[in-house]
Design an enzyme around this catalytic site. Structure first.
Site, mmCIF file in Angstrom:
data_model
loop_
_atom_site.group_PDB
_atom_site.id
_atom_site.type_symbol
_atom_site.label_atom_id
_atom_site.label_comp_id
_atom_site.label_asym_id
_atom_site.label_seq_id
_atom_site.Cartn_x
_atom_site.Cartn_y
_atom_site.Cartn_z
ATOM 1 N N PHE A 1 41.617 53.867 45.217
ATOM 2 C CA PHE A 1 42.247 53.743 43.905
ATOM 3 C C PHE A 1 41.817 52.409 43.316
ATOM 4 O O PHE A 1 41.921 51.375 43.968
ATOM 5 C CB PHE A 1 43.773 53.795 44.035
ATOM 6 N N HIS B 1 34.143 36.153 37.952
ATOM 7 C CA HIS B 1 34.028 37.167 36.896
ATOM 8 C C HIS B 1 34.957 38.324 37.244
ATOM 9 O O HIS B 1 34.691 39.091 38.167
ATOM 10 C CB HIS B 1 32.591 37.653 36.768
ATOM 11 N N ILE B 2 36.046 38.426 36.513
ATOM 12 C CA ILE B 2 37.025 39.486 36.763
ATOM 13 C C ILE B 2 36.645 40.706 35.934
ATOM 14 O O ILE B 2 36.635 40.654 34.701
ATOM 15 C CB ILE B 2 38.446 39.007 36.409
ATOM 16 N N LEU B 3 36.305 41.791 36.596
ATOM 17 C CA LEU B 3 35.902 43.010 35.898
ATOM 18 C C LEU B 3 37.098 43.623 35.191
ATOM 19 O O LEU B 3 38.202 43.676 35.738
ATOM 20 C CB LEU B 3 35.315 44.020 36.886
ATOM 21 N N TRP C 1 31.700 49.983 38.555
ATOM 22 C CA TRP C 1 31.233 49.258 39.743
ATOM 23 C C TRP C 1 31.468 50.085 40.999
ATOM 24 O O TRP C 1 30.558 50.252 41.819
ATOM 25 C CB TRP C 1 31.967 47.913 39.844
ATOM 26 N N ASP D 1 49.873 52.223 47.525
ATOM 27 C CA ASP D 1 49.056 53.225 46.835
ATOM 28 C C ASP D 1 49.922 53.925 45.787
ATOM 29 O O ASP D 1 51.057 54.330 46.089
ATOM 30 C CB ASP D 1 48.521 54.235 47.855
#
Length: 375
Positions: A125, A144-146, A154, A219
């Site tokens: 997840f 670098h925070i996506l 990614w 989760d």
């Protein structure tokens, strides 16, 4: 894949030698699960092993991923629990090796821990967060925070490159997004059998969602299943996913992704290797579950805001592992790898390309009409 070290070395050999890093891999033995996996009312006969893989550069953690492997009588599940970076990885202007390395690690797990005639599943997840494993790393300006869409892409690229002994079926589900839009995020292949499927792998023969969806720690599926249990509701698998789109994790204008790779059972058992063989093959080290838990919890209390703080936290964690009675003094379990592409390789490739582009005279001499002389 011969072993983990060989696989990782091969995955970065097209990068220049300046790309150098070390990695470590620790895991625990399988123990019977202490919480309900499928049936909330009883403990299932399921076994769990914890796996933690990390990348070091300049003596500091750069990336880490935790995978929980569940063995039931009918299925092996490789659940990607958490993954994170610190921002302290110098690429020297080259493409990042992280996607290739993580794909290689997951491929190794699938091959190493597959069981004879029992299918395997990678489950994940994804949701964009400033940090998951490395406290205060979000304060590092180099990290670098996506965003949510970048993170989905990614992981799709990482998982698309995972190889088992057989090709998997690949599923992706983005709650609230229609299938056509969802599949725009996925890599495309000439062989359509390799393309992703918009959906989920759970097949129901009249069972409710709670009877066929396993429960994992931290989760969103598990949280929703627990809520349904508390409310006394029983829903089908299709209704479950329909309602999931309205859960807190899946709203507020951000997208999240649910990914599954389904590997069919094969006639080979990868779990027969002994710990001694693993050490010889440089495939990580097994440690006591209590030590693993202590190290993991200490990681979540550490500080990774600056490079110096990250170095200190990394050294503390590795020392804790080395000082445990499970590790022999002679075991060098931190492995170093480097890219191998040289300037000569680049020059040779450029020459090969220029040779291919040279015009080639394919006319037969007899077809060339000579100009007649004037009399």
């Amino acid at each position: 894949m011969d072993n983990l070290y060989t696989g990782i070395s091969k995955s970065i050999e097209s990068l220049p030698p300046e790309i150098t890093f070390s990695y470590g891999y620790i895991f625990t033995n399988f123990k019977k699960l202490k919480w309900p996996w499928l049936n909330k009312r009883k403990i299932d006969n399921v076994y769990l092993s914890n796996h933690f893989f990390f990348i070091l550069q300049e003596d500091a953690m750069a990336y880490a991923i935790e995978v929980l492997i569940f063995f039931s009588s009918e299925l092996s599940v490789f659940y990607i629990s958490k993954a994170d970076s610190t921002g302290f990885f110098n690429r020297h202007g080259s493409p990042s090796p992280l996607k290739a390395v993580i794909s290689t690690f997951l491929s190794y797990l699938i091959r190493r821990f597959s069981r004879k005639n029992i299918p395997s599943r990678i489950s994940l997840f994804s949701r964009s967060q400033p940090q998951y494993l490395f406290p205060s790393s979000s304060l590092n300006p180099s990290k670098h925070i996506l965003d949510d869409r970048e993170l989905v892409r990614w992981w799709l690229k990482v998982l698309d490159s995972v190889n088992g002994s057989q090709c998997p079926k690949k599923y992706v589900l983005i709650p609230g997004m229609d299938p056509r839009e969802t599949l725009k995020y996925t890599p495309q292949h000439v062989d359509t059998d390799l393309n992703w499927i918009c959906g989920h792998p759970y097949e129901s023969m009249g069972q409710s969602a709670g009877e066929i969806i396993p429960r994992f720690p931290d989760d969103p599926k598990t949280r929703f299943l627990d809520q349904l249990d508390r409310d006394g509701e029983v829903v089908s698998i299709d209704k479950f996913w329909e309602l999931m789109a309205f859960r807190q994790e899946c709203i507020h204008g951000r997208i999240v992704g649910f990914f599954s790779l389904e590997f069919p059972g094969n006639d080979q058992d990868g779990t027969n290797n002994t710990i001694t063989e693993d050490l010889d093959l440089q495939n990580g080290i097994q440690i006591n579950e209590k030590i693993y838990r202590m190290v993991y919890e200490k990681l979540l209390r550490s500080d990774f805001e600056t490079l110096e703080k990250s170095k200190g936290a990394t050294l503390d964690l590795i020392n804790d592992i080395n000082n445990s009675k499970d590790i022999k003094d002679s075991v060098d379990w931190i492995k170093k790898v480097s890219g191998k592409k040289t300037s000569e390789d680049k020059k040779r490739k450029a020459i090969d390309i220029s040779e291919q582009l040279k015009p080639v005279n394919i006319l037969n001499e007899s077809l060339i009409r000579k100009k007649s002389k004037k009399k």
